[in-house]
Motif scaffolding. Structure first.
Motif, PDB file in Angstrom:
ATOM      1  N   SER A  47      35.835  24.555  44.954  1.00  0.00           N
ATOM      2  CA  SER A  47      36.359  23.908  43.750  1.00  0.00           C
ATOM      3  C   SER A  47      35.285  23.689  42.691  1.00  0.00           C
ATOM      4  N   ASP A  48      35.748  23.475  41.468  1.00  0.00           N
ATOM      5  CA  ASP A  48      34.849  23.090  40.374  1.00  0.00           C
ATOM      6  C   ASP A  48      34.179  21.754  40.694  1.00  0.00           C
ATOM      7  N   GLU A  49      34.908  20.881  41.372  1.00  0.00           N
ATOM      8  CA  GLU A  49      34.357  19.589  41.765  1.00  0.00           C
ATOM      9  C   GLU A  49      33.155  19.769  42.686  1.00  0.00           C
ATOM     10  N   LEU A  50      33.262  20.699  43.629  1.00  0.00           N
ATOM     11  CA  LEU A  50      32.154  20.950  44.547  1.00  0.00           C
ATOM     12  C   LEU A  50      30.951  21.517  43.793  1.00  0.00           C
ATOM     13  N   ILE A  51      31.186  22.450  42.897  1.00  0.00           N
ATOM     14  CA  ILE A  51      30.088  23.029  42.116  1.00  0.00           C
ATOM     15  C   ILE A  51      29.374  21.932  41.330  1.00  0.00           C
ATOM     16  N   ALA A  52      30.138  21.031  40.737  1.00  0.00           N
ATOM     17  CA  ALA A  52      29.549  19.942  39.949  1.00  0.00           C
ATOM     18  C   ALA A  52      28.702  19.018  40.818  1.00  0.00           C
ATOM     19  N   VAL A  53      29.197  18.693  42.017  1.00  0.00           N
ATOM     20  CA  VAL A  53      28.440  17.827  42.926  1.00  0.00           C
ATOM     21  C   VAL A  53      27.148  18.515  43.355  1.00  0.00           C
ATOM     22  N   MET A  54      27.218  19.797  43.674  1.00  0.00           N
ATOM     23  CA  MET A  54      26.012  20.533  44.057  1.00  0.00           C
ATOM     24  C   MET A  54      25.004  20.581  42.917  1.00  0.00           C
ATOM     25  N   ALA A  55      25.483  20.822  41.702  1.00  0.00           N
ATOM     26  CA  ALA A  55      24.592  20.955  40.549  1.00  0.00           C
ATOM     27  C   ALA A  55      23.853  19.662  40.240  1.00  0.00           C
ATOM     28  N   SER A  56      24.488  18.528  40.487  1.00  0.00           N
ATOM     29  CA  SER A  56      23.889  17.236  40.143  1.00  0.00           C
ATOM     30  C   SER A  56      23.096  16.614  41.292  1.00  0.00           C
ATOM     31  N   SER A  57      23.109  17.260  42.457  1.00  0.00           N
ATOM     32  CA  SER A  57      22.525  16.657  43.654  1.00  0.00           C
ATOM     33  C   SER A  57      21.029  16.947  43.790  1.00  0.00           C
ATOM     34  N   ASP A  58      20.311  15.951  44.296  1.00  0.00           N
ATOM     35  CA  ASP A  58      18.902  16.135  44.645  1.00  0.00           C
ATOM     36  C   ASP A  58      18.727  16.493  46.118  1.00  0.00           C
TER      37      ASP A  58
END
Length: 477
Positions: free
Chosen positions: A282-293
């Protein structure tokens, strides 16, 4: 839970975890008596065939055996040998049958020896029938759904005069908090779900692993907290299709939401996961991955084929175009992502044009690595009965061309980090040169560099001095 406080004379606990600890203590007394009779400790050996789900299951088997008082051995010349099997390909079954022949000879030399077979292979009725008929020297046979009952089954085996067989067709039961022995003290797999609902036409997994069922987020987070308290800095979240996590829960929780909660656990440094099905990413998963440290910049995204026509026959439920669009979206959001994949060559009906579509996907996506397979019939799957099976020589030719393309691109992708500094989780002493340590970057690339044993289990900064194809040489900063 303190095993020595168990009252074995009491009624069996109703709660399943407590019940299994009861059997662990019972088995420990049996194993102790066997050791006294033999004049030495009883040893065990567990061998794992197959995927990381199986590897995690084997950690549980080892943990339970250690709790029973067995001592871990290094070879199959042990008192209790457990094969945790894979059945994705029929050759895997043949390999196990061959190895059982060797165990039969070893068992004749050791009167204390017991043999157990478990895992995906034993979920096939024809396999169990063959084992019961022709492999009577195998003492215990159980499957994937009742692995949590291992302690109970071992007790039955040690007290039985005959082969013990317990294979369930399915279950919705998830049992937590049983012992496990990790391969690495600083890294651990964590099951977040079990089973698969995808039924790809070439795959036997849904038939042997059962339907999808997700663990509660609270149970997952609590397990990870305990692991971190025990020294774990990296977890690998495991499921046949982690992107569909949460669909079976009473209150739906998405995989992205689970990741966001796991990331908040203090002391946890790295989060990995596999496997991801493209249709559910999902787009939600991509967003979480992109913002994660903490989520590693590595995504394993099996494509299987680049041909939309073949993907439809495979029942993959996405197209070449949608897959390419997805990977472009991922790379736009996470430019330093390393994408890896699985590819099958020679699926029934595959033409040269279909194969060229696969090569085109490889060239466009530019994978850091790929697991490439020649299609082979798997009894019990729809694909095995399909017409237009591709001749073996044609499959081999395509496989060779695919491998050449994948490796050339992977070398280029791996080399793009040369001269940079990355964080490496140090895993072990290098197997080829004991003056070096081996570790892994967040993007999953291996790095070899000089260092001492005190660094194992730590995350350190390493300057990547030279790319050697699919790994790096480096110097710690």
């Amino acid at each position: 839970m303190e095993l020595n406080e168990k009252d074995l004379a009491a009624d069996l606990p109703e709660e399943e975890t407590a019940r299994q600890y009861h059997y662990i203590e019972k088995a420990r007394k049996l194993v102790q008596a066997m050791g006294e009779a033999a004049g030495r400790p009883m040893t065990f050996y567990v061998e794992t065939f197959g995927c990381q789900m199986n590897a995690r299951d084997s950690e549980k088997l080892r943990g339970i055996l250690l709790a029973m008082g067995y001592v871990q051995g290094e070879t199959e010349k042990a008192d209790f040998v457990v094969y945790n099997t894979c059945t994705v390909r029929e050759n895997a079954n043949k390999r196990v049958y061959g190895r059982l022949g060797k165990l039969k000879r070893l068992k004749k030399e050791n009167p204390h020896m017991r043999i157990a077979l478990c895992g995906c292979m034993t979920q096939e009725p024809q396999v169990v029938e063959r084992l019961e008929k022709s492999y009577r020297f195998v003492d215990l046979i159980f499957g994937t759904h009742n692995i949590f009952r291992f302690a109970q089954l071992v007790c039955q085996m040690l007290e039985a005069d005959d082969q013990v067989v317990e294979v369930w067709e399915g279950t919705d039961q998830i049992v937590e908090d049983l012992p496990a022995q990790r391969k690495y003290p600083f890294r651990s797999g964590v099951n977040i779900m079990f089973g698969c609902d995808n039924f790809c036409s070439y795959c036997i997994v849904p038939y042997v692993r059962g339907r999808e069922r997700s663990r509660s987020p609270e149970a997952i987070i609590e397990e990870i907290r305990r692991l971190v308290d025990d020294g774990v800095v990296e977890v690998m979240l495991l499921g046949q299709n982690v992107n569909s996590y949460g669909k079976t829960l009473a209150q739906s929780v998405s995989f992205a939401q689970l990741l966001a909660r796991i990331e908040k656990i203090p002391g946890l440094r790295r989060i990995r996961f596999m496997t991801s099905h493209p249709k559910d990413l999902s787009d939600e998963l991509i967003a979480v991955m992109a913002s994660s440290d903490k989520i590693c910049r590595h995504l394993h995204l099996p494509v299987q084929s680049g041909s939309t026509r073949i993907l439809e026959k495979m029942h993959r439920r996405y197209t070449k175009e949608s897959y390419l669009s997805l990977t472009e979206k991922i790379k736009a959001a996470i430019p330093d992502i390393a994408l890896t994949t699985d590819i099958i060559v020679g699926f029934p009906g595959e033409t040269e044009e279909d194969f060229q579509h696969t090569l085109d996907v490889v060239r466009q996506v530019r994978y850091s690595s790929a697991f490439t397979f020649q299609y082979s019939k798997r009894s019990g799957t729809p694909a095995a009965a399909m017409a237009d099976q591709v001749p073996a020589d044609v499959v081999q030719d395509r496989f060779d061309r695919l491998l050449e393309t994948v490796q050339a691109i992977a070398r280029q992708e791996c080399a793009r980090w040369e001269g940079t500094t990355g964080q490496v989780l140090v895993e072990q002493v290098d197997r080829q040169d004991d003056r070096l340590l081996t570790g892994r970057l967040g993007n999953n690339l291996l790095v070899h560099f000089p260092g001492d044993l005190s660094l194992i289990g730590r995350i350190v900064d390493v300057h990547l001095t030279a790319c050697r194809g699919f790994y790096y040489m480096g110097e710690m900063i």
